[in-house]
Motif scaffolding. Structure first.
Motif, PDB file in Angstrom:
ATOM      1  N   LEU A 168       0.811  -1.216   0.000  1.00 50.89           N
ATOM      2  CA  LEU A 168       0.000   0.000   0.000  1.00 50.89           C
ATOM      3  C   LEU A 168       0.845   1.266   0.000  1.00 50.89           C
ATOM      4  N   ARG A 169       2.152   1.112   0.255  1.00 49.55           N
ATOM      5  CA  ARG A 169       3.052   2.264   0.323  1.00 49.55           C
ATOM      6  C   ARG A 169       4.063   2.317  -0.808  1.00 49.55           C
ATOM      7  N   LYS A 170       4.509   1.164  -1.268  1.00 42.70           N
ATOM      8  CA  LYS A 170       5.659   1.108  -2.173  1.00 42.70           C
ATOM      9  C   LYS A 170       5.347   0.310  -3.435  1.00 42.70           C
ATOM     10  N   THR A 171       6.046   0.634  -4.509  1.00 39.76           N
ATOM     11  CA  THR A 171       5.891  -0.085  -5.778  1.00 39.76           C
ATOM     12  C   THR A 171       7.204  -0.691  -6.252  1.00 39.76           C
ATOM     13  N   ASP A 172       8.303  -0.387  -5.591  1.00 36.94           N
ATOM     14  CA  ASP A 172       9.619  -0.812  -6.073  1.00 36.94           C
ATOM     15  C   ASP A 172       9.937  -2.270  -5.715  1.00 36.94           C
ATOM     16  N   PRO A 173      10.765  -2.934  -6.500  1.00 31.97           N
ATOM     17  CA  PRO A 173      11.509  -2.396  -7.616  1.00 31.97           C
ATOM     18  C   PRO A 173      10.687  -2.182  -8.877  1.00 31.97           C
ATOM     19  N   GLY A 174       9.412  -2.516  -8.850  1.00 37.23           N
ATOM     20  CA  GLY A 174       8.504  -2.174  -9.932  1.00 37.23           C
ATOM     21  C   GLY A 174       8.460  -3.166 -11.066  1.00 37.23           C
ATOM     22  N   PRO A 175       7.538  -2.931 -12.001  1.00 38.78           N
ATOM     23  CA  PRO A 175       7.376  -3.843 -13.133  1.00 38.78           C
ATOM     24  C   PRO A 175       8.575  -3.880 -14.078  1.00 38.78           C
ATOM     25  N   ALA A 176       9.449  -2.910 -14.018  1.00 40.56           N
ATOM     26  CA  ALA A 176      10.634  -2.914 -14.880  1.00 40.56           C
ATOM     27  C   ALA A 176      11.691  -3.914 -14.397  1.00 40.56           C
ATOM     28  N   PHE A 177      11.543  -4.396 -13.156  1.00 44.21           N
ATOM     29  CA  PHE A 177      12.510  -5.367 -12.638  1.00 44.21           C
ATOM     30  C   PHE A 177      12.131  -6.752 -13.153  1.00 44.21           C
ATOM     31  N   ASP A 178      13.065  -7.431 -13.788  1.00 41.32           N
ATOM     32  CA  ASP A 178      12.827  -8.733 -14.398  1.00 41.32           C
ATOM     33  C   ASP A 178      13.207  -9.844 -13.417  1.00 41.32           C
ATOM     34  N   TRP A 179      12.221 -10.265 -12.625  1.00 34.28           N
ATOM     35  CA  TRP A 179      12.456 -11.300 -11.615  1.00 34.28           C
ATOM     36  C   TRP A 179      12.920 -12.606 -12.255  1.00 34.28           C
ATOM     37  N   ALA A 180      12.308 -12.995 -13.373  1.00 36.50           N
ATOM     38  CA  ALA A 180      12.675 -14.256 -14.029  1.00 36.50           C
ATOM     39  C   ALA A 180      14.140 -14.226 -14.468  1.00 36.50           C
TER      40      ALA A 180
END
Length: 188
Positions: A168-180
């Motif tokens: 509810l507070r943070k979005t990082d590292p965000g959708p640009a971070f490639d977890w796979a």
């Protein structure tokens, strides 16, 4: 064997001490939190992140800095866009990076709070929309492997993003971070 004051310093990182840390309540390190930061938001390079983590941010340099200059925060590591790694806090100490957050421990099957007590925080210079660089992933994998070798309770199931522990507070590292891609490189 008794540890020394510098056991938690990664030899491949440039050391830059932050005052925003303290002793952990015990020796447990069992969570790795991945963050992303850019100061000012959406801009890369410069020394504003280091200034924030060392309480030297000049609030007059940018309107956003006036909003955050009072914060007393840090992370254990910062990985720049070019792959340079800075270490602000010895990993045996508690950095102030997680804030109000909670995490479901996969082994204890219980929700835990006070995550700074038992986590290591790694900031990647970036934002939610800009892809992270290959150099950043390479350095992140290297420091992750060092941490996993150093702390027996830490494994791949105990790595998460700031958004996952404070949604509810943070979005990082965000959708640009490639977890796979990160996990693939970690397994290579």
């Amino acid at each position: 064997m008794k540890s020394t004051a510098f056991d938690g310093q990664w030899p491949s990182a440039r050391q830059m001490a932050s005052p925003n840390c303290d002793q952990r309540p015990n020796s447990e390190v069992s969570l790795l939190l991945i963050h992303a930061i850019s100061l000012p938001p959406g801009q890369f390079s410069g020394d504003a992140i280091e200034a924030l983590f060392t309480n030297q941010l000049n609030s007059a340099e940018h309107p956003f800095f006036a909003e955050i200059a009072h914060l007393r925060v840090s992370a254990h590591f910062l990985i720049r866009r070019d792959g340079e790694c800075l270490q602000f806090v010895d990993t045996d100490h508690r950095a102030w990076h997680a804030g109000r957050s909670c995490w479901l421990d996969p082994y204890q099957k219980a929700w835990r709070t006070a995550l700074n007590d038992f986590s290591v925080g790694i900031e990647l210079e970036g934002d939610d929309v800009t892809p992270f660089t290959k150099a950043q992933y390479q350095r992140l994998v290297a420091v992750t492997q060092w941490l996993i070798a150093r702390y027996p309770q830490l494994d791949k199931s105990r790595i998460t993003g700031h958004a996952h522990v404070a949604p509810l507070r943070k979005t990082d590292p965000g959708p640009a971070f490639d977890w796979a891609y990160y996990y693939q490189q970690l397994d290579a």
